[in-house]
Motif scaffolding. Structure first.
Motif: not given
Length: 455
Positions: A395-421
């Motif tokens: 879960n923490l890896m998912l959050i990290t990678l999606r937040l980095l994607r917002k800044h143009g780093i990596g190729d994780a999903s750009s979808a919003t991170i669910p609150d429950h995580l």
């Protein structure tokens, strides 16, 4: 709220009046269509298809009987600048190129389309859209993401998926053991010694220094890392011992050394997807970012920081395996990524191979008897609903990678991170986003560190 002039012109030419609505603040939704600009020696063609699909380049080339490749990002930017739009609009014919429409897009009653402006979308009825595309070629050029086989959340099925992919996409005879079929690389000796050291509760700084110093290249990287301006260490770092004691600490050097040793078992591919973050740069940002987020969690709820750091370094290891095991198809994957830059790479890999880099990476880590926390973080880093053992790491890896994607780093999903995580990890969303923004202020130093790893 005006639309770009080129859009207004094409709509007026067809006597079409449309509704204009504000564009959302996030990049999760920029209309119900996506577009990719491709070219060959006969010119450019704009493919427009549903937002929940991936462009199938092979199908497009067969339909048009052309050998198309994705236009380079700098060429697309020049086109947008000339047309005075922020990005390629999904309104057909606006830019004067030949257009092909995926037929799935025509199933909607109404479409919200990207006007090319960051400020607004255009709402158009399907009747108006059909009027606009009268005479434009349509066909099946995309694959809906929901039609792609989803990987099981149980790692036991990964072996079946990988074996199936090998059977279908190589000329190898499937042997009894998957390890033999894929010619699994041996665990490097340095990595073996570090893993043994990790299991020794009495291990000390000298033991770790001795192992690292038997590998001059690794020792140089550790010293260079500690001497980086990112850590702003006073004085000169002259030895591995200095790096451990004065700057990085035992746990970080142990995990950093292990990650670097494993990363050198497979060569970096020469053919990569244009416009995406290089391997080591992505690894370093992920490792540094996830370590920063661990610090924001309540002490009792935190995963092991060193283990999370190593998970970040190794999270994309399956990328190297894809390039090594499926070199011809890896090139195709790169072309599909260029054509579908905002699509999660998992969909592309399952479409082309039937297996993802995360499955391959976790499989090899298990083969090497790496800790379960690492295996889980790698395997389930894209799975929003994963709740199994060691789910905190994934879960923490998912959050990290999606937040980095917002800044143009990596190729994780750009979808919003669910609150429950965030709630599950007892992590504040705003604090996490601010931590990543702060990290990006040191991008020059992190990029310099990545350059030394790739050298």
């Amino acid at each position: 709220m005006p639309v770009p002039a080129v859009i207004e012109k094409i709509l007026n030419q067809h006597n079409i009046e449309v509704a204009v609505v504000d564009a959302p603040a996030t990049v999760d939704f920029i209309g119900q269509a996506k577009t990719t600009l491709l070219q060959d020696r006969n010119g450019k063609i704009q493919a427009i298809y549903s937002s929940d699909s991936i462009l199938d380049i092979d199908a497009l080339c067969r339909l048009t009987q052309r050998k198309l490749t994705v236009c380079k990002s700098q060429d697309i930017q020049a086109i947008c600048n000339k047309a005075k739009v922020d990005r390629l609009p999904t309104i057909p014919l606006a830019l004067g190129f030949d257009v092909i429409i995926d037929q799935q897009l025509l199933s909607h009653r109404e479409l919200k389309l990207d006007s090319g402006s960051e400020a607004c979308l255009v709402t158009i009825t399907i009747e108006q859209f059909n009027q606009l595309i009268d005479g434009v070629q349509t066909g099946s050029i995309a694959v809906n993401e929901t039609e792609l086989q989803s990987a099981s959340l149980d790692m036991i099925h990964d072996i079946d998926d990988i074996t199936y992919a090998v059977a279908n996409f190589t000329q190898l005879r499937i042997k009894q053991r998957l390890e033999e079929t894929l010619e699994c690389p041996p665990l490097p000796e340095t990595a073996q010694r570090i893993i043994q050291l990790r299991a020794n509760p009495d291990a000390d700084i000298k033991d770790l220094s001795d192992i690292i110093e038997t590998d001059p290249s690794l020792a140089a990287q550790i010293i260079s890392w500690a001497a980086s301006p990112y850590y702003a260490a006073p004085g000169k770092i002259q030895s591995v011992h200095d790096a451990i004691v004065r700057v990085l600490g035992f746990d970080m050097v142990l995990n950093l050394s292990l990650g670097l040793a494993l990363g050198r078992t497979l060569k970096l591919p020469k053919d990569t997807a244009s416009g995406f973050t290089p391997y080591w740069q992505q690894a370093i940002y992920a490792a540094t970012a996830v370590a920063a987020l661990v610090q924001l969690m309540p002490t009792k709820a935190r995963p092991a920081k060193g283990m999370m750091y190593l998970s970040g370094l190794l999270h994309n290891f399956g990328y190297l395996i894809l390039a090594d095991v499926f070199p011809v198809y890896f090139s195709t994957i790169c072309r599909y990524q260029e054509a579908n830059p905002v699509t999660n790479h998992c969909y592309i890999e399952r479409h082309l191979l039937g297996v993802t880099r995360e499955q391959l990476g976790a499989w090899l880590m298990r083969t090497w008897s790496m800790p379960d926390e690492i295996n889980t973080a790698i395997r389930f880093q894209n799975e929003v609903e994963f709740e199994g053992e060691n789910s905190d790491y994934a879960n923490l890896m998912l959050i990290t990678l999606r937040l980095l994607r917002k800044h143009g780093i990596g190729d994780a999903s750009s979808a919003t991170i669910p609150d429950h995580l965030f709630e599950h990890l007892q992590l504040d969303r705003e604090e996490a986003e601010q931590a990543i923004m702060t990290l990006m202020e040191s991008s020059a130093e992190l990029n310099a560190m990545a350059a030394t790893m790739a050298a």
